[in-house]
Write a protein that holds these residues in place. Structure first.
Motif, PDB file in Angstrom:
ATOM      1  N   THR A 191      54.488 -14.565  89.118  1.00 62.94           N
ATOM      2  CA  THR A 191      53.737 -14.731  87.867  1.00 62.94           C
ATOM      3  C   THR A 191      52.839 -15.954  87.943  1.00 62.94           C
ATOM      4  OG1 THR A 191      55.464 -13.695  86.526  1.00 62.94           O
ATOM      5  CG2 THR A 191      53.918 -15.140  85.383  1.00 62.94           C
ATOM      6  N   ALA A 192      53.371 -17.057  88.436  1.00 59.51           N
ATOM      7  CA  ALA A 192      52.596 -18.293  88.559  1.00 59.51           C
ATOM      8  C   ALA A 192      51.418 -18.114  89.510  1.00 59.51           C
ATOM      9  CB  ALA A 192      53.493 -19.433  89.044  1.00 59.51           C
ATOM     10  N   GLN A 193      51.653 -17.455  90.629  1.00 70.18           N
ATOM     11  CA  GLN A 193      50.592 -17.236  91.619  1.00 70.18           C
ATOM     12  C   GLN A 193      49.477 -16.361  91.057  1.00 70.18           C
ATOM     13  OE1 GLN A 193      53.404 -15.786  94.738  1.00 70.18           O
ATOM     14  NE2 GLN A 193      52.339 -17.220  96.064  1.00 70.18           N
ATOM     15  N   GLU A 194      49.870 -15.283  90.383  1.00 68.31           N
ATOM     16  CA  GLU A 194      48.866 -14.361  89.851  1.00 68.31           C
ATOM     17  C   GLU A 194      48.087 -14.990  88.701  1.00 68.31           C
ATOM     18  OE1 GLU A 194      50.713 -10.621  89.012  1.00 68.31           O
ATOM     19  OE2 GLU A 194      51.229 -10.267  91.127  1.00 68.31           O
ATOM     20  N   LEU A 195      48.756 -15.843  87.920  1.00 70.37           N
ATOM     21  CA  LEU A 195      48.046 -16.559  86.858  1.00 70.37           C
ATOM     22  C   LEU A 195      46.988 -17.478  87.455  1.00 70.37           C
ATOM     23  CD1 LEU A 195      47.514 -17.601  84.006  1.00 70.37           C
ATOM     24  CD2 LEU A 195      49.432 -19.188  84.312  1.00 70.37           C
ATOM     25  N   VAL A 196      47.351 -18.237  88.460  1.00 68.71           N
ATOM     26  CA  VAL A 196      46.403 -19.158  89.098  1.00 68.71           C
ATOM     27  C   VAL A 196      45.254 -18.388  89.734  1.00 68.71           C
ATOM     28  CG1 VAL A 196      46.095 -20.794  90.998  1.00 68.71           C
ATOM     29  CG2 VAL A 196      48.055 -21.014  89.456  1.00 68.71           C
ATOM     30  N   ASP A 197      45.575 -17.315  90.446  1.00 60.24           N
ATOM     31  CA  ASP A 197      44.526 -16.495  91.076  1.00 60.24           C
ATOM     32  C   ASP A 197      43.548 -15.971  90.029  1.00 60.24           C
ATOM     33  OD1 ASP A 197      45.060 -16.634  93.771  1.00 60.24           O
ATOM     34  OD2 ASP A 197      46.431 -14.934  93.772  1.00 60.24           O
ATOM     35  N   GLY A 198      44.088 -15.404  88.957  1.00 59.98           N
ATOM     36  CA  GLY A 198      43.242 -14.828  87.918  1.00 59.98           C
ATOM     37  C   GLY A 198      42.427 -15.878  87.186  1.00 59.98           C
ATOM     38  N   PHE A 199      43.047 -17.012  86.902  1.00 59.52           N
ATOM     39  CA  PHE A 199      42.364 -18.091  86.181  1.00 59.52           C
ATOM     40  C   PHE A 199      41.213 -18.632  87.017  1.00 59.52           C
ATOM     41  CE2 PHE A 199      41.602 -22.049  84.078  1.00 59.52           C
ATOM     42  CZ  PHE A 199      42.057 -21.892  82.776  1.00 59.52           C
ATOM     43  N   MET A 200      41.468 -18.908  88.286  1.00 59.59           N
ATOM     44  CA  MET A 200      40.428 -19.459  89.164  1.00 59.59           C
ATOM     45  C   MET A 200      39.294 -18.459  89.359  1.00 59.59           C
ATOM     46  SD  MET A 200      41.510 -22.536  90.003  1.00 59.59           S
ATOM     47  CE  MET A 200      41.048 -23.103  91.627  1.00 59.59           C
ATOM     48  N   ASP A 201      39.648 -17.188  89.478  1.00 61.07           N
ATOM     49  CA  ASP A 201      38.625 -16.154  89.654  1.00 61.07           C
ATOM     50  C   ASP A 201      37.757 -16.027  88.409  1.00 61.07           C
ATOM     51  OD1 ASP A 201      37.483 -13.770  91.081  1.00 61.07           O
ATOM     52  OD2 ASP A 201      38.302 -12.742  89.332  1.00 61.07           O
ATOM     53  N   PHE A 202      38.391 -16.069  87.226  1.00 61.17           N
ATOM     54  CA  PHE A 202      37.635 -15.988  85.972  1.00 61.17           C
ATOM     55  C   PHE A 202      36.650 -17.141  85.877  1.00 61.17           C
ATOM     56  CE2 PHE A 202      37.027 -17.079  81.496  1.00 61.17           C
ATOM     57  CZ  PHE A 202      36.654 -15.861  80.953  1.00 61.17           C
ATOM     58  N   TRP A 203      37.086 -18.345  86.206  1.00 66.26           N
ATOM     59  CA  TRP A 203      36.209 -19.510  86.120  1.00 66.26           C
ATOM     60  C   TRP A 203      35.071 -19.416  87.132  1.00 66.26           C
ATOM     61  CZ3 TRP A 203      38.752 -21.141  82.035  1.00 66.26           C
ATOM     62  CH2 TRP A 203      38.252 -22.253  81.348  1.00 66.26           C
ATOM     63  N   ARG A 204      35.382 -18.925  88.319  1.00 65.75           N
ATOM     64  CA  ARG A 204      34.359 -18.823  89.358  1.00 65.75           C
ATOM     65  C   ARG A 204      33.285 -17.810  88.961  1.00 65.75           C
ATOM     66  NH1 ARG A 204      37.621 -18.948  93.104  1.00 65.75           N
ATOM     67  NH2 ARG A 204      38.085 -16.713  93.202  1.00 65.75           N
ATOM     68  N   ARG A 205      33.708 -16.684  88.387  1.00 66.87           N
ATOM     69  CA  ARG A 205      32.756 -15.648  87.981  1.00 66.87           C
ATOM     70  C   ARG A 205      31.876 -16.092  86.814  1.00 66.87           C
ATOM     71  NH1 ARG A 205      35.353 -11.734  85.644  1.00 66.87           N
ATOM     72  NH2 ARG A 205      37.530 -12.276  86.064  1.00 66.87           N
ATOM     73  N   ASN A 206      32.413 -16.970  85.985  1.00 64.49           N
ATOM     74  CA  ASN A 206      31.691 -17.401  84.781  1.00 64.49           C
ATOM     75  C   ASN A 206      31.342 -18.883  84.817  1.00 64.49           C
ATOM     76  OD1 ASN A 206      31.951 -14.842  83.018  1.00 64.49           O
ATOM     77  ND2 ASN A 206      34.061 -15.220  83.641  1.00 64.49           N
ATOM     78  N   ASP A 207      31.248 -19.413  86.012  1.00 65.67           N
ATOM     79  CA  ASP A 207      31.071 -20.859  86.191  1.00 65.67           C
ATOM     80  C   ASP A 207      29.892 -21.428  85.411  1.00 65.67           C
ATOM     81  OD1 ASP A 207      31.500 -23.464  87.680  1.00 65.67           O
ATOM     82  OD2 ASP A 207      29.485 -22.958  88.370  1.00 65.67           O
ATOM     83  N   ALA A 208      28.743 -20.774  85.467  1.00 67.27           N
ATOM     84  CA  ALA A 208      27.532 -21.319  84.844  1.00 67.27           C
ATOM     85  C   ALA A 208      27.673 -21.458  83.333  1.00 67.27           C
ATOM     86  CB  ALA A 208      26.325 -20.444  85.188  1.00 67.27           C
ATOM     87  N   ILE A 209      28.108 -20.400  82.660  1.00 69.35           N
ATOM     88  CA  ILE A 209      28.201 -20.462  81.203  1.00 69.35           C
ATOM     89  C   ILE A 209      29.355 -21.356  80.767  1.00 69.35           C
ATOM     90  CG2 ILE A 209      29.650 -18.390  81.054  1.00 69.35           C
ATOM     91  CD1 ILE A 209      26.981 -19.652  78.530  1.00 69.35           C
ATOM     92  N   LEU A 210      30.436 -21.412  81.544  1.00 72.99           N
ATOM     93  CA  LEU A 210      31.564 -22.270  81.182  1.00 72.99           C
ATOM     94  C   LEU A 210      31.198 -23.744  81.305  1.00 72.99           C
ATOM     95  CD1 LEU A 210      34.503 -20.251  82.772  1.00 72.99           C
ATOM     96  CD2 LEU A 210      34.020 -20.578  80.342  1.00 72.99           C
ATOM     97  N   ARG A 211      30.317 -24.080  82.237  1.00 72.87           N
ATOM     98  CA  ARG A 211      29.836 -25.462  82.340  1.00 72.87           C
ATOM     99  C   ARG A 211      29.041 -25.836  81.092  1.00 72.87           C
ATOM    100  NH1 ARG A 211      26.135 -25.899  85.643  1.00 72.87           N
ATOM    101  NH2 ARG A 211      26.137 -23.973  86.866  1.00 72.87           N
ATOM    102  N   VAL A 212      28.228 -24.912  80.616  1.00 67.49           N
ATOM    103  CA  VAL A 212      27.443 -25.159  79.408  1.00 67.49           C
ATOM    104  C   VAL A 212      28.369 -25.292  78.194  1.00 67.49           C
ATOM    105  CG1 VAL A 212      25.705 -24.214  77.834  1.00 67.49           C
ATOM    106  CG2 VAL A 212      25.404 -23.980  80.311  1.00 67.49           C
ATOM    107  N   VAL A 213      29.363 -24.423  78.113  1.00 65.95           N
ATOM    108  CA  VAL A 213      30.314 -24.470  77.004  1.00 65.95           C
ATOM    109  C   VAL A 213      31.046 -25.812  76.993  1.00 65.95           C
ATOM    110  CG1 VAL A 213      32.476 -23.502  76.115  1.00 65.95           C
ATOM    111  CG2 VAL A 213      30.642 -21.974  76.847  1.00 65.95           C
ATOM    112  N   ASP A 214      31.493 -26.245  78.150  1.00 57.12           N
ATOM    113  CA  ASP A 214      32.209 -27.526  78.242  1.00 57.12           C
ATOM    114  C   ASP A 214      31.314 -28.686  77.820  1.00 57.12           C
ATOM    115  OD1 ASP A 214      34.619 -26.490  79.026  1.00 57.12           O
ATOM    116  OD2 ASP A 214      34.343 -26.889  81.161  1.00 57.12           O
TER     117      ASP A 214
END
Length: 211
Positions: A94-117
C-alpha cells in the motif's frame, strides 16, 4: 459548458475551449506563469485573442480552469488508499503504490501544480482551496488509516492521526515538487521511491515494513 457571456458552447466551441487549455498547459511547462499572454495562447491554438476571450476572462481565469480540472482528477489519489490494508506485506505494498501514484500524479501535472503552489503561497484563496482539495485526497484516507490502527491498539494512543497524515502528505508533496532537484544531490529516482515508501509506512504504522 458556457461562454463568458453566458451562451451555451456547442461541440465545436467546447473543442476550441479545450484546445486553448491544452496549449496553455503546454506553455506553462516552459514559460513563467505571468509571462504567458493571451495572444500567445491564441496563436499557439491557431485562433484569435477574441476567441480566447469568448471562453475565459483572462489567462488567470484559464489557469484556474486547468487547476480545477487537476483538482478533480486528484480523486485518483484517494483510490490508491480506498479499502487498502496497512498490515504486514499488504501494508508495505500500500505504501509503495501510494508513493508511486503520488509521484506520477505530480510529474504529469507538474506545470499547473507549480502555479497552484505559487499562487497559494502568495495568499490567493482560490488556488489555496484547490491545493487543499488535491492534498485532502490523500490526507483524509491517511488520517482514517492511522485512526483505525490506533483504535485497534496498533498505534500509540497519544498520536494525533491528523498530524501524522498532514506531515506525510506535506512530505510527499514537497518531495514530488522537487523530484528534479534530487539528481543534484546524487539521488536517483530508483532510490527515492523506496525511501519515501519506508517513511510513509513508518509514519502510518510506527513499525518497519514486513517485506
Amino acid at each position: 459548458m458556457r461562454t463568458v457571456d453566458g451562451r451555451v458552447a456547442g461541440r465545436r466551441g467546447q473543442a476550441t475551449r479545450q484546445k486553448l487549455l491544452d496549449c496553455l498547459s503546454e506553455m506553462l511547462s516552459s514559460s513563467p506563469y505571468r509571462d504567458v499572454k493571451v495572444i500567445d495562447v491564441a496563436r499557439k491554438a491557431g485562433t484569435s485573442p477574441a476567441t480566447f476571450y469568448q471562453y475565459f476572462p483572462d489567462v488567470e481565469g484559464a489557469v484556474l480552469e486547468i487547476a480545477d480540472q487537476t483538482a478533480a482528477e486528484s480523486a485518483e489519489l484517494a483510490e490508491l488508499l480506498a479499502g487498502r490494508s496497512w498490515a504486514g506485506k499488504a501494508g508495505w505494498q500500500t505504501a509503495q503504490e501510494l508513493v508511486d501514484g503520488f509521484m506520477d500524479f505530480w510529474r504529469r501535472n507538474d506545470a499547473i501544480l507549480r502555479v497552484v503552489d505559487l499562487a497559494a503561497a502568495e495568499g490567493d484563496k482560490r488556488f489555496n482551496k484547490l491545493r487543499m482539495k488535491i492534498l485532502n485526497a490523500v490526507n483524509g484516507p491517511l488520517t482514517e488509516a492511522v485512526a483505525e490502527l490506533q483504535a485497534k491498539g496498533r498505534v500509540d494512543k497519544d498520536i494525533n492521526p491528523s498530524a501524522v497524515a498532514g506531515s506525510l502528505v506535506t512530505m510527499l508533496s514537497s518531495v514530488a515538487a522537487h523530484q528534479k532537484g534530487f539528481s543534484a544531490w546524487g539521488v536517483k529516482q530508483a532510490e527515492l521511491k523506496p525511501t519515501l515508501s519506508l517513511l510513509t509506512y513508518l509514519g502510518v504504522t510506527g513499525k518497519k515494513p514486513a517485506r
